[in-house]
Structure formats: C-alpha cells, structure tokens
Design an enzyme around this catalytic site. Sequence first.
Site, PDB file in Angstrom:
ATOM      1  N   LYS A 107     -26.327   4.822 -27.003  1.00  0.00           N
ATOM      2  CA  LYS A 107     -25.164   5.528 -26.449  1.00  0.00           C
ATOM      3  C   LYS A 107     -23.975   5.339 -27.386  1.00  0.00           C
ATOM      4  O   LYS A 107     -23.830   4.297 -28.024  1.00  0.00           O
ATOM      5  CB  LYS A 107     -24.860   5.001 -25.043  1.00  0.00           C
ATOM      6  CG  LYS A 107     -25.973   5.311 -24.037  1.00  0.00           C
ATOM      7  CD  LYS A 107     -25.647   4.816 -22.661  1.00  0.00           C
ATOM      8  CE  LYS A 107     -25.569   3.302 -22.582  1.00  0.00           C
ATOM      9  NZ  LYS A 107     -26.806   2.626 -23.010  1.00  0.00           N
TER      10      LYS A 107
ATOM     11  N   SER B 212     -27.330   8.753  24.433  1.00  0.00           N
ATOM     12  CA  SER B 212     -26.901   9.414  25.668  1.00  0.00           C
ATOM     13  C   SER B 212     -27.579  10.764  25.849  1.00  0.00           C
ATOM     14  O   SER B 212     -27.970  11.130  26.973  1.00  0.00           O
ATOM     15  CB  SER B 212     -25.384   9.599  25.679  1.00  0.00           C
ATOM     16  OG  SER B 212     -24.726   8.362  25.657  1.00  0.00           O
TER      17      SER B 212
ATOM     18  N   HIS C  31     -18.555   2.038 -17.912  1.00  0.00           N
ATOM     19  CA  HIS C  31     -18.231   0.631 -18.103  1.00  0.00           C
ATOM     20  C   HIS C  31     -17.078   0.181 -17.221  1.00  0.00           C
ATOM     21  O   HIS C  31     -16.338  -0.736 -17.573  1.00  0.00           O
ATOM     22  CB  HIS C  31     -17.905   0.356 -19.581  1.00  0.00           C
ATOM     23  CG  HIS C  31     -19.081   0.575 -20.476  1.00  0.00           C
ATOM     24  ND1 HIS C  31     -19.130   1.587 -21.402  1.00  0.00           N
ATOM     25  CD2 HIS C  31     -20.266  -0.076 -20.564  1.00  0.00           C
ATOM     26  CE1 HIS C  31     -20.301   1.545 -22.024  1.00  0.00           C
ATOM     27  NE2 HIS C  31     -21.004   0.548 -21.544  1.00  0.00           N
TER      28      HIS C  31
ATOM     29  N   THR D 112     -26.144  -1.618  31.322  1.00  0.00           N
ATOM     30  CA  THR D 112     -26.314  -0.255  30.835  1.00  0.00           C
ATOM     31  C   THR D 112     -25.882   0.714  31.928  1.00  0.00           C
ATOM     32  O   THR D 112     -25.458   0.306  33.016  1.00  0.00           O
ATOM     33  CB  THR D 112     -27.786   0.033  30.476  1.00  0.00           C
ATOM     34  OG1 THR D 112     -28.558   0.068  31.684  1.00  0.00           O
ATOM     35  CG2 THR D 112     -28.352  -1.016  29.526  1.00  0.00           C
TER      36      THR D 112
ATOM     37  N   ASP E 122     -20.520   1.676  19.204  1.00  0.00           N
ATOM     38  CA  ASP E 122     -20.076   2.334  17.978  1.00  0.00           C
ATOM     39  C   ASP E 122     -18.925   3.293  18.212  1.00  0.00           C
ATOM     40  O   ASP E 122     -18.497   3.993  17.286  1.00  0.00           O
ATOM     41  CB  ASP E 122     -21.239   3.076  17.314  1.00  0.00           C
ATOM     42  CG  ASP E 122     -21.948   4.030  18.263  1.00  0.00           C
ATOM     43  OD1 ASP E 122     -21.398   4.255  19.370  1.00  0.00           O
ATOM     44  OD2 ASP E 122     -23.008   4.551  17.901  1.00  0.00           O
TER      45      ASP E 122
ATOM     46  N   ASP F  89     -19.235  -1.800  30.887  1.00  0.00           N
ATOM     47  CA  ASP F  89     -20.064  -0.977  30.009  1.00  0.00           C
ATOM     48  C   ASP F  89     -19.571   0.466  30.019  1.00  0.00           C
ATOM     49  O   ASP F  89     -19.315   1.056  31.079  1.00  0.00           O
ATOM     50  CB  ASP F  89     -21.519  -1.027  30.467  1.00  0.00           C
ATOM     51  CG  ASP F  89     -22.413  -0.154  29.610  1.00  0.00           C
ATOM     52  OD1 ASP F  89     -22.613  -0.497  28.438  1.00  0.00           O
ATOM     53  OD2 ASP F  89     -22.873   0.886  30.123  1.00  0.00           O
TER      54      ASP F  89
END
Length: 572
Positions: A107, A437, A221, A485, A393, A547
Amino acid sequence: MKKLVNDPRGVVREMLEGLVDLAPGQALLAEEDVVVRAGLPADPAERGVAVLSGGGSGHEPAHAGYVGTGMLAGAISGDVFTSPSVDAVLAGIRAVAGPQGALLVVKNYTGDRLNFGLAAELARAEGIPTELVVVADDVALRDTVPPERRRGIAGTVLVHKVAGAAAAAGLSLEQVAAEARAAAAAMGTMGVALGACTVPAAGRPGFLLADDEVELGLGIHGEQGVRRAALRPADALVDEMLAAIAEDRGLRAGGRVALLVNGLGGTPPMELAIVARRALAGLRERGLVVERVWSGNLLTALEMPGVSLTVLTLDEARLARLDAPTDAPAWPGGGRIAATRQYLHAPSPLSATAAPRPGTPAGAAVRRAALAAAAALDAQEARLTELDSAAGDGDLGISMARGAAALRALPEDAWADPVTALTRMGEALRRAIGGSSGPFYATALLRAARSLPEAAPSPDDWSRAFTAAVGAIAELGGARPGDRTMVDALHPAAEALAQALAAGLPPAAAWSTAVNAARSGAEATASMHPRLGRAAYLGGRSLGIPDAGATAVVVWLEALASSPDGVPPATA
C-alpha cells in the site's frame, strides 16, 4: 477505551498466534511476525511465484487472513499502524519464495514502500527475483496529490486476489506483476468514518467527531479524512462516495465492475447491508453491469465506525482471477449476485378469498369497544414507555400505539361479526406489533375467535373465549401467575369474570369485577421477582415498578368497561 489485550507491546504477536491457531493452512515464523502458507514444497525450486503483502497491524483480517492457496503466500505484520521492518519482510520472502520469485503488494505509504522496497532489493541480491506492486486506490485525494502519491486502502484486497490467482495459474513473475498493476490501476476507493479508533498503545481516540459529523475521504490508520462534513442519511453518503469514484475512474454506462463494501472495524453488518444496497443501486443507475459484490470487514482500522467503497473495472480475464478458488480464511467468497433484486409474494390465506359477511349489531359493538381500547392505549403511550424502559427495552408504548393504529385501519367488513372481528384484529396486531407483544395478542385473539359460536355470543361465551385467550398466552410464552408478566393481570381477570357470571351478576358488574382483579394483579407485579422476559435479566433491580405488559392489560380492560356498549359480554 477498554480493550481485550494483555500487554499493548505484545498485541501483534499474540494476535498472530491466535489467527494461526484457528487456520490450519497457515504457519507462523518463529523469529518474526510473519504468517506463511503451510505445506509449501520443501524444495524452493518446486514453488511458483510467491505473492506477499503486509503492513501495520490493526487492519484485520488483513493481511494474515488472506494467506492461503490462491491468494497470499505470506503476510508480514508490523506494530499497530506501523510498517514492518526490512528484516521481517526479507524473512517472509525467504520463507516462501523460490527461483520463480516473489511479488510484494504494498500500500502506498512511505514506511511500507521503504521497508518493502529495501527488502526486495536485498532479496534480489540473494538471487530471489522480486517485484513490487504499489496500490494507490484512494480517490479522495484526487484534488490534493498526484495519482502516484495517493494512499493504498481497501482495494488492496482485490489486488491480493488477482495476483494470487495469477500466481496459482502458473504465470511468470512478470506476468503476475503485470496483472496486479493493471488491477491496481483499474479501481478506486473512498471511505467515510463516523468516529475514530483507539490505538492500544495510545489509549485514546485519534480524533473527536461531534454526533452530527463525519469524516469523508479518510485512510486506514485512524487519521482524519480529507474533509469534515455533516452526517447525512446513508444513501446520501454512498452517493457522494460513488460520484467521486465514478468521476475519477471515468466509469461509463455499459462497463463491467466489481464492488467491495468494506467495514472499517466498528460498523455492524446491518449498516454495511444498507450501504451495499444503495451502492449496488447507484452503480446500476449509472448503467454499469455489477458482476460481483463483497461486503464485510475486509481491511479495517481497528474498531473505527465507517465504511469504504471500492469499484474495480472488469474484463473476462480479471473476472476469472476473482472467481478462482482460494482457501484464504478471510476471503468472503464468490460475490455472485442476481441481476435484479428478487421479490416473492407470500400466498394469501384461504380465508382472504371468502366473500365479505354482512355486518351484525354484535360486530359493530365489538368495533366500538376495540376503538375505545385503542384510544386508551394511545393516551397511555408515554406511561407504558416509561414503565417498560425501567425493566425492558422501552418499546411497549410505541408497540401498543402501533397496534391501536392497526385496529383503526381495519376496513368495515372486518367488523362483520365478533368471530370475524377478533380474527382480523389478531391478524392486524400480528403485523403491526413487534417484539413479544404482537404474537401474544394475536394468538390470544385468534384462540378467542375459535372459542366463540358463529351466532351472537352470550356473556358466558365471551367469558369462555377470554379464558381461552389467556390460556393461549400462557401456553405460548410459558408464563404463570407470579412470573411478573401480563398474565398476572389477565389470569385473575378471566377467573373473576367467570366466577361473577356463575354467581349471577349482571354482565356489566361481572366485567367491573374482572377489571378490579386485573388492576390488583398488575399492582402486585411491583413486588414480584421477574422470571421471564428481559426483566428477568435485571433480577431485583425491577422491584417497586409494576410490569408494563400487565399495566397495558389494565388500560384496555378499563376502556372496554367504559365503552359505549358497556362491554363485549353485554352485546349478546
């Protein structure tokens, strides 16, 4: 920046030891940081032309990853972003070359040219014919320096392949060198970086970029690019890079090309695929025939986030070199693509061809109740997002809002009767809601639809359908009451509804009992240790927060209870 290294002074040797451990076709010189092809003929006179390359480390899988039959015979590694020594290069030449000679693919950086060039001179003095091919494919420097002073970057990998295949075909050193030089002259490369990399010995990034900035036209680099620019969508950045390559290389409609989409080390496959999609389309829009495409981390700059594009013009001979077999572990494969993107249409369900049913009062009542639930979920999007962010999440709020929009978008004939309505609702939520879901609600609604009679359902029919729906969710996800849940709200609600109706309570009162049971169940999840879902990974850190999935259940159950028709059991 954290790195999985031991002593920074030993990273190159330890890396090469690991690479060779994983590649049975390779060997490591004991005295130098040089990887060579294992199994070469012991008699140098029996060896063909040996193609070697190398440079500083930090570009992995280059260069050791391209050592193999049909590509490189040897790869010489220097310290990170530092040219290897003359002695190391000479040791590599001696280890793999014979009377047919060696070709060094270099190179275009001063250190590489000096050290490989001097090693070539020393090898010639020892009687080993040696040629040097310099790769200078960086078109970003077209307005800055003359062509012979451009940097060599990712296109070097394609030169390795062409030269290695030519050597494997038995060509002379002069012929191999000629093909390599022609390939190097027939391509252009340009890159963009979204951030810097960190050299282990330095311990800090080489430069800093704001969140809305990129570096265009960088090398390999860790240095800055030719210019800093505003971050734009991927397609716009790709178009700018392709335009620079096409202008510099004089690409014209009808030409045949290969495309290399190279990750710089920190770019995930998702983003590389998005870039490849646009680069391929952009070349085709210019009338070019794209024969081969490769995408991946092929010549990197440590963990730099960014990408480079290389376009190589082709003829039949060069295409044959690219298609020739090699067992080099890092070569990404054949690169063959279809002439156009292929689409297939999934077959429609048999039910889609059925004639629409006339609307019924019960179906209209289900529609009003469902839309009331949708409105309630929209109103609670922020709250559900906040709860889900604390132990998941954070996507439940937007997922429920998407589901609500899907229900509102259902056509009039979807609400013909309760069975049709529940079925179409399940199909809509399956498509609209991601994550867990969507499948849960779709399964529940489909199971409930199958549990209802074709005629107008009675309150007891609705109760049995509700119980069946809750059972479907528990069966699909494996959740039981107490697992923190949505089942912790659904299960007590279904039980309370059935018991209230059995006790002779009016449907509205029975439904109110069910809503209260769901509310209590959801509140109780705040003191439960999660055993399923993402919250299970947090252990006790989710305690004190109800929950989110159970809370969403309460939201739509409350909405059903206050809908214009009362509740579904009252529509019979």
